[in-house]
Write an enzyme that holds these catalytic residues in place. Sequence first.
Site, mmCIF file in Angstrom:
data_model
loop_
_atom_site.group_PDB
_atom_site.id
_atom_site.type_symbol
_atom_site.label_atom_id
_atom_site.label_comp_id
_atom_site.label_asym_id
_atom_site.label_seq_id
_atom_site.Cartn_x
_atom_site.Cartn_y
_atom_site.Cartn_z
ATOM 1 N N GLY A 159 -34.033 50.438 60.082
ATOM 2 C CA GLY A 159 -33.987 50.743 58.659
ATOM 3 C C GLY A 159 -32.873 51.700 58.276
ATOM 4 O O GLY A 159 -32.129 52.217 59.112
ATOM 5 N N LYS A 182 -24.281 56.623 51.732
ATOM 6 C CA LYS A 182 -24.495 56.827 53.170
ATOM 7 C C LYS A 182 -24.344 58.313 53.448
ATOM 8 O O LYS A 182 -23.298 58.910 53.164
ATOM 9 C CB LYS A 182 -23.479 56.030 53.995
ATOM 10 C CG LYS A 182 -23.764 56.061 55.496
ATOM 11 C CD LYS A 182 -22.868 55.088 56.245
ATOM 12 C CE LYS A 182 -23.180 55.079 57.729
ATOM 13 N NZ LYS A 182 -22.326 54.117 58.468
ATOM 14 N N ASP A 194 -31.450 63.469 60.583
ATOM 15 C CA ASP A 194 -31.581 64.194 59.315
ATOM 16 C C ASP A 194 -31.091 63.396 58.114
ATOM 17 O O ASP A 194 -31.084 63.900 56.994
ATOM 18 C CB ASP A 194 -30.832 65.531 59.385
ATOM 19 C CG ASP A 194 -29.359 65.368 59.773
ATOM 20 O OD1 ASP A 194 -28.829 64.244 59.668
ATOM 21 O OD2 ASP A 194 -28.733 66.361 60.188
ATOM 22 N N GLY A 195 -30.663 62.137 58.349
ATOM 23 C CA GLY A 195 -30.208 61.318 57.221
ATOM 24 C C GLY A 195 -28.843 61.706 56.691
ATOM 25 O O GLY A 195 -28.428 61.219 55.626
ATOM 26 N N ARG A 259 -28.953 42.111 55.971
ATOM 27 C CA ARG A 259 -28.346 41.882 57.281
ATOM 28 C C ARG A 259 -29.264 41.016 58.143
ATOM 29 O O ARG A 259 -30.392 40.712 57.748
ATOM 30 C CB ARG A 259 -28.069 43.220 57.951
ATOM 31 C CG ARG A 259 -29.301 44.095 58.020
ATOM 32 C CD ARG A 259 -28.969 45.551 58.253
ATOM 33 N NE ARG A 259 -28.391 46.182 57.079
ATOM 34 C CZ ARG A 259 -27.544 47.218 57.144
ATOM 35 N NH1 ARG A 259 -27.206 47.730 58.299
ATOM 36 N NH2 ARG A 259 -27.050 47.744 56.042
ATOM 37 N N ASP A 373 -28.680 44.472 63.618
ATOM 38 C CA ASP A 373 -28.872 45.182 62.351
ATOM 39 C C ASP A 373 -27.549 45.575 61.712
ATOM 40 O O ASP A 373 -27.545 46.072 60.573
ATOM 41 C CB ASP A 373 -29.747 46.423 62.555
ATOM 42 C CG ASP A 373 -29.167 47.394 63.566
ATOM 43 O OD1 ASP A 373 -29.102 47.026 64.756
ATOM 44 O OD2 ASP A 373 -28.772 48.507 63.185
ATOM 45 N N ASN A 374 -26.436 45.350 62.397
ATOM 46 C CA ASN A 374 -25.116 45.630 61.825
ATOM 47 C C ASN A 374 -24.357 44.355 61.478
ATOM 48 O O ASN A 374 -23.138 44.390 61.303
ATOM 49 C CB ASN A 374 -24.278 46.463 62.801
ATOM 50 C CG ASN A 374 -24.800 47.884 62.943
ATOM 51 O OD1 ASN A 374 -25.477 48.395 62.051
ATOM 52 N ND2 ASN A 374 -24.515 48.525 64.057
ATOM 53 N N ASP A 383 -21.074 48.438 58.425
ATOM 54 C CA ASP A 383 -21.401 49.625 59.214
ATOM 55 C C ASP A 383 -20.281 50.019 60.172
ATOM 56 O O ASP A 383 -20.232 49.606 61.327
ATOM 57 C CB ASP A 383 -22.711 49.430 59.982
ATOM 58 C CG ASP A 383 -23.921 49.542 59.057
ATOM 59 O OD1 ASP A 383 -23.722 49.944 57.905
ATOM 60 O OD2 ASP A 383 -25.038 49.235 59.488
#
Length: 762
Positions: A159, A182, A194-195, A259, A373-374, A383
């Site tokens: 995710g 992003k 930590d995002g 994706r 996922d990319n 990505d």
Amino acid sequence: MHMLGRKQVLRWSHRLHTSSRGNRFTLKMASAAVQALPTAQTTDMDQQQNNLPFKPRKLEELNFDNLTLRTLPLDTEEGGPVRQVEGACFSRVRPTSVSNPHLVVASPEALALLDVDPAQISRADFAAYFSGNKLLPGAEPAAHCYCGYQFGYFSGQLGDGAAMYLGEVVNSRGERWELQFKGAGKTPYSRQADGRKVLRSSLREFLCSEAMYHLGVPTTRAGTCVTSDTRVVRDVFYDGNAILEKATIITRIAPTFLRFGSFEIFKPVDSFTGRRGSSAGFETTMLPTLLHHTIRTYFPSIWASHDGDAIAAGVGVAPDGSGSPWPPPGGLEQEAKLQAMYVEWLAEVVRRTASLVAAWQGVGWCHGVLNTDNMSIVGVTLDYGPFGFLDRYEPDHICNGSDDSGRYDYKGQPSICRWNCEKLAEAVRTVLPETRGKRVVTETYEPVFRSTYLALMRRKLGLVTPVAAAAAALAGEDVAGGGSHMGATAATLGGDADATGDEALVSELLAVMEESGADFTNTFRCLSRFPVPEPETDPSSPEAVEAGGVLDYILTQVTDAATLAAAAGPRIPADNLHMLTMLAGKNPELLHQMGLTPQMLNAEMARLKRSEQLAKLSDADKQCRDRERWATWLALYGARLQRAVSAGSLDPAMRPAVMNSANPRFILRNWIAQQAIESAEKGDFSEVARVYALLRNPFSDANVDELLLDGNVQDSGKAAAPPAGPSDSGGAAAETGTSCSLPVYDGRPPRWASKLCVTCSS
């Protein structure tokens, strides 16, 4: 450096309003995927193109229409802790604010896709909007739930751990573009992170996204890069030496960020890893909903040709709970109609993917993390993590320092992406039998990749004059400066009568480049200066192979024996390698447990053997061998050019312009990015502006000062020499010589560049 003055705003407004130049960058993103495909393989992106004028808007006036969020199932919990999210494609979140956001760089061209007026970049609150401190009116932040195979193993829920969907903007030309942050903070998918993103990784993504776009490679776009005074902790090399870095946010733009992994949330328990998709068990209801939204929105011609509104009616559960689970209520006939549509959709995704990888190979670019996922569902580069352009041609090049097994090396990208396509076919097996889906991959991928790659390489070598390029030249357009750089197609370049011979010519070229350690970009660029031998001239004669000074120039772009021997060495120490080879014969299972395979060991042994052979070469011997090998190849090349002219498929006068529109002069080499990053981390964004200006003109032969002026870089002066590395006392010019005109940005990298390491943390 990042603020736009009045003259600069007027200049950008003129560009965006002038059809001859404005259309190039407002439509190029949508058309790039089409241009890399053979003619019969057009996509729906070209349907977004039209001649409607650009209508600049204020930030408060952007036309948000968040169709994806309205259509797909949403998590019932908003924000909240990191968790497993079942039965949902998105979770609503909010960006986490940062301290003192300030703009590093913006792309007015990319922002124009959203109708953002270039003058808005000078607003005092612009950075606040594009850091997440203030929310654009109409935006609905959410994080996307997806799964994926990472380095070959199914990892379960992944995710958007550091990305956020903001919404979809429908611009004044009727195009739909998804807007994403992003690095804007934690989401339910952040796991132990930590995002956040930091300045170095954000700048690399911004610069490379825009570089790829101007190279003509299908890609997501980067609109802004905003840094802050907020600090985050990062262990760059995973060695326990953590540092504090500036939290930085970039804005990304694409038709969609769906994706392959978006469809893997339904995967049952994986037999090897024991992990399952986050929505396993929901596939009969959710998968048709997700699939139909994808086809209807991003592949409208496929949807229309199959009468999708009729055959998909009532199939799949909508967010409000309406609809029916799979199989469809219409029985076998209805199911067959739907499967026919899914087959065409899957084939189109495979075609776009194969063509995209061909474009990567053509410019010598490595993705670095080709996990499922990319992989973009619409065939754009997605990505930008530890990516890298080739310096010296090395098919085994690994651009990701975290890729210990070399799974994602340069030469392996085509086969890995095919493997990923097969995983996509597995992901939709509930509605399309797996055997049928994988047959689509088998029948589609390799032919498309091969034909597209050959077409691109023919253009790079100037073997045939493309009709489109010739027409543009006759119309007086700037062939070398814009247009469809990667747009050569099999149909444009003529038939395949010479396909086998041309593939052999390309293979031999790459073999000589590898053997001599030649610079990939500069070698291709200089070949446009190699003249076609006259009809009565022997192409193997010294006069022919040395014409144009190309042979002598190429020999300045090769690597010395000692450096090449060191670079060619095995990644595993020789003693350990011999021990592991013995172990492989006695206990292969133990080898597997160590994450190794016999194929990997064989490759490492081949590297050891080549390194030992190179170590025995003196520089004089290598120079003599390199000259002989290159002279032999240039003789083959000259003979092929002669035949093309004789056959009437090549116009020698057009050839240099055609080649220079396919072979870039400027690419984002790692050392160039590092130079910009180091300056930016000290608060000086001028080098970022310089690099960005050159990357916007990758094919230009113009003087660098002119390109910087055209890019509105103020007080740039002369291009800066690269900083000295740990053991260097001088810049690139002193040790590599000049290339076409400038000893820095379009020259060979300095020696210290080989020490740069980019990892998944970078």
